[in-house]
Design an enzyme around this catalytic site. Structure first.
Site, PDB file in Angstrom:
ATOM      1  N   THR A 315       0.824  -1.202   0.000  1.00 38.86           N
ATOM      2  CA  THR A 315       0.000   0.000   0.000  1.00 38.86           C
ATOM      3  C   THR A 315       0.861   1.257   0.000  1.00 38.86           C
ATOM      4  OG1 THR A 315      -1.871  -1.030   1.098  1.00 38.86           O
ATOM      5  CG2 THR A 315      -1.557   1.298   1.538  1.00 38.86           C
ATOM      6  N   ARG A 343     -13.840  -7.850  -0.515  1.00 37.05           N
ATOM      7  CA  ARG A 343     -13.156  -7.517   0.752  1.00 37.05           C
ATOM      8  C   ARG A 343     -12.650  -6.072   0.704  1.00 37.05           C
ATOM      9  NH1 ARG A 343      -7.646  -5.753   2.143  1.00 37.05           N
ATOM     10  NH2 ARG A 343      -7.252  -6.419   4.274  1.00 37.05           N
ATOM     11  N   VAL A 344     -12.849  -5.353   1.775  1.00 36.18           N
ATOM     12  CA  VAL A 344     -12.327  -4.001   1.877  1.00 36.18           C
ATOM     13  C   VAL A 344     -11.362  -3.944   3.053  1.00 36.18           C
ATOM     14  CG1 VAL A 344     -12.902  -1.582   2.308  1.00 36.18           C
ATOM     15  CG2 VAL A 344     -14.395  -2.971   0.861  1.00 36.18           C
ATOM     16  N   GLY A 345     -10.200  -3.354   2.834  1.00 38.62           N
ATOM     17  CA  GLY A 345      -9.203  -3.253   3.898  1.00 38.62           C
ATOM     18  C   GLY A 345      -9.318  -1.956   4.678  1.00 38.62           C
ATOM     19  N   ASP A 346      -8.253  -1.622   5.359  1.00 37.93           N
ATOM     20  CA  ASP A 346      -8.279  -0.460   6.248  1.00 37.93           C
ATOM     21  C   ASP A 346      -8.037   0.861   5.537  1.00 37.93           C
ATOM     22  OD1 ASP A 346      -5.635  -1.546   5.785  1.00 37.93           O
ATOM     23  OD2 ASP A 346      -4.894  -0.032   7.176  1.00 37.93           O
ATOM     24  N   THR A 365      -0.134   0.974   6.626  1.00 33.73           N
ATOM     25  CA  THR A 365       0.024  -0.172   5.725  1.00 33.73           C
ATOM     26  C   THR A 365       0.188  -1.423   6.564  1.00 33.73           C
ATOM     27  OG1 THR A 365       1.456  -1.254   4.090  1.00 33.73           O
ATOM     28  CG2 THR A 365       2.524   0.318   5.562  1.00 33.73           C
ATOM     29  N   GLY A 366      -0.424  -2.490   6.134  1.00 39.52           N
ATOM     30  CA  GLY A 366      -0.314  -3.732   6.890  1.00 39.52           C
ATOM     31  C   GLY A 366      -1.560  -4.575   6.727  1.00 39.52           C
ATOM     32  N   GLY A 368      -4.868  -5.298   6.996  1.00 42.42           N
ATOM     33  CA  GLY A 368      -5.932  -4.331   7.205  1.00 42.42           C
ATOM     34  C   GLY A 368      -6.970  -4.700   8.244  1.00 42.42           C
TER      35      GLY A 368
HETATM   36  N1  ASP Z   1      -3.516  -2.384   4.478  1.00 38.18           N
HETATM   37  C1  ASP Z   1      -3.820  -2.917   3.186  1.00 38.18           C
HETATM   38  C2  ASP Z   1      -5.064  -3.742   3.265  1.00 38.18           C
HETATM   39  O1  ASP Z   1      -5.228  -4.477   4.210  1.00 38.18           O
HETATM   40  C3  ASP Z   1      -2.717  -3.775   2.637  1.00 38.18           C
HETATM   41  C4  ASP Z   1      -1.385  -3.100   2.548  1.00 38.18           C
HETATM   42  O2  ASP Z   1      -1.021  -2.337   3.424  1.00 38.18           O
HETATM   43  O3  ASP Z   1      -0.665  -3.347   1.574  1.00 38.18           O
HETATM   44  O4  ASP Z   1      -5.853  -3.689   2.351  1.00 38.18           O
END
Ligand code: ASP
Length: 449
Positions: A315, A343-346, A365-366, A368
């Site tokens: 991200t 799916r939706v992340g953070d 980033t991480g 989510g």
């Molecule tokens: N945080 C993002 C998600 O979970 C993934 C990422 O940080 O690359 O969608």
């Protein structure tokens, strides 16, 4: 001992980032330049200066090992990060708004195939790219976000349009794309987002699942009803970047259903991979945290880089403080490799992966699911606001204590209105960079210089 005690930070182990900002030369692709930048953005010292204005960016956290990263690839990624920093700096140096600097920097990273956003977005389980993005203006607390879009070349721009041109904060899928068109934003063919590297990353993730013989996913299968296909998977013809709108036959019109990606083949078994292990030291008694357990979201995997074999979230994000003292934050992502359709992340969730107010701005980033459940971005800013914690301390505590004990891997970048910077991460690396008033871009990747 209070969470704010520096001794809690496990400085040797953890990754509280600071800016030493000793006189630094320009970032170059040379190893010497890289080593200098790594030292400048090392993770275990407090900030020594606070610039009046500046920009911080990330290009994802994760397992990023020196031995797996070729010099060429490392140089290319540093160059892309540097370009993003300079794009944001050009805005700020002219007295521009932090929001403009954030979107300028993110656009550069979205256009790069090296990051998991825009052009370099990862594939979901069905071989489709689904993009999420958000922006937030700290001064006004206006925010805009989009999720699950398939045909938006720069999702950060659409998030900003939602903020500025709609009465809403968040729009998803077909509706978001119809809104984009109504605002004159062209759609791109879904093939624009195909990269061989990301495709191979998905294949590798699927193979790993099959090898582990995990049971099929419980998640609902994507509906095929009413879908107009953007075919999943590698295109039959080489993918061509397109800045044009979709062909008329497939282009959604405002008010009509857009063209979501068509679901792919039946789901393959899903691996329930274990979350990151918490550290053996540093538990905070006051913090009721359950030791890391397999989590419902843990079937997701960071992007598997088929070239390096490393696992990383890719991200991109930016936070900025402008000359007027206003903060802004933005984040853009393709999500996580092998995520389920829908799916939706953070990243697009305000307060989870993206947040800004008048005193604090954060982009994450991480993994989510953890960032959503622990409302990471807002938690950091709330600690600054309610506990009066210095920003680096608040950010470090949430990333390296709260998240680590929960099993949530990743990191954040953050700025406060005094220009303090934090870049903590609890993985082995995070692509990150900083630029301040002097215009010297500084880029780092690893935890140890
Ligand atoms: N945080 C993002 C998600 O979970 C993934 C990422 O940080 O690359 O969608």
């Amino acid at each position: 001992m209070s969470p704010s005690s520096p001794s809690r930070m496990h400085r040797g182990l953890l990754a509280s980032t600071a800016l030493l900002l000793a006189p630094l030369g320009c970032v170059t692709s040379s190893q010497a330049g890289a080593a200098r930048d790594e030292a400048a953005l090392r993770t275990d010292e407090p900030p020594r200066v606070k610039p009046k204005w500046g920009l911080v960016i990330h290009g994802g956290a994760g397992v990023i090992s020196r031995e797996n990263l070729t010099l060429e690839r490392e140089a290319a990624m540093r160059a892309a990060l540097t370009q993003a920093l300079l794009a944001g700096h050009a805005v700020l140096a002219k007295g521009g708004r932090s929001m403009d600097a954030v979107t300028a920097a993110i656009r550069v990273m979205e256009d790069s195939p090296y990051f998991n956003a825009g052009k370099g977005a990862v594939f979901n389980h069905d071989g489709v790219n689904e993009l999420d993005a958000a922006v937030m203006d700290g001064k006004t607390r206006m925010a805009g976000s989009v999720a699950g879009v398939h045909h938006i070349q720069n999702p950060i721009d659409l998030a900003r349009l939602v903020m500025e041109k709609s009465p809403h904060v968040m729009m998803v899928g077909d509706g978001a794309e119809a809104f984009a068109q109504s605002q004159g934003m062209p759609l791109v063919d879904a093939k624009y987002f195909f990269t061989e590297e990301r495709w191979q990353g998905l294949q590798r993730a699927l193979e790993q699942e099959r090898a582990k013989g995990a049971p099929p996913a419980e998640q609902g299968q994507p509906s095929t009803q009413g879908l107009t296909p953007a075919q999943p998977g590698p295109p039959t013809t080489p993918a061509q970047p397109s800045t044009q709108g979709l062909p008329p036959a497939s282009a959604p019109q405002p008010g009509q259903p857009a063209t979501p990606a068509q679901p792919g083949p039946p789901a393959t078994p899903v691996q329930q991979s274990g979350p990151a292990q918490p550290p053996t030291q540093g538990a905070t008694p006051a913090q009721p945290v359950t030791p890391a357990q397999p989590q419902p979201g843990s079937s997701l995997t960071p992007g598997v880089d088929p070239i390096t074999g490393d696992h990383k979230f890719g991200t991109v994000g930016a936070v900025a403080l402008d000359m007027d003292g206003n903060l802004a934050a933005g984040t853009s992502t393709g999500g996580m490799t092998n995520k389920r359709f829908g799916r939706v992340g953070d990243a697009p969730i305000i307060g989870a992966g993206t947040y800004a107010d008048e005193r604090c701005a954060v982009s994450a980033t991480g993994h989510g699911e953890f960032f959503i459940r622990y409302t990471v971005a807002r938690d950091i800013c709330a600690r600054v606001e309610y506990q009066d914690l210095p920003l680096p301390e608040a950010a470090n505590y949430v990333v390296n204590d709260v998240l680590v004990k929960a099993g949530g891997e990743g990191g954040v970048i953050a700025m406060d209105r005094q220009g303090h910077v934090a870049m903590p991460f609890n993985s082995s690396g995070m692509y990150r960079g900083y630029i301040g008033e002097d215009g010297t871009p500084t880029v780092a990747i690893f935890q140890q210089p």
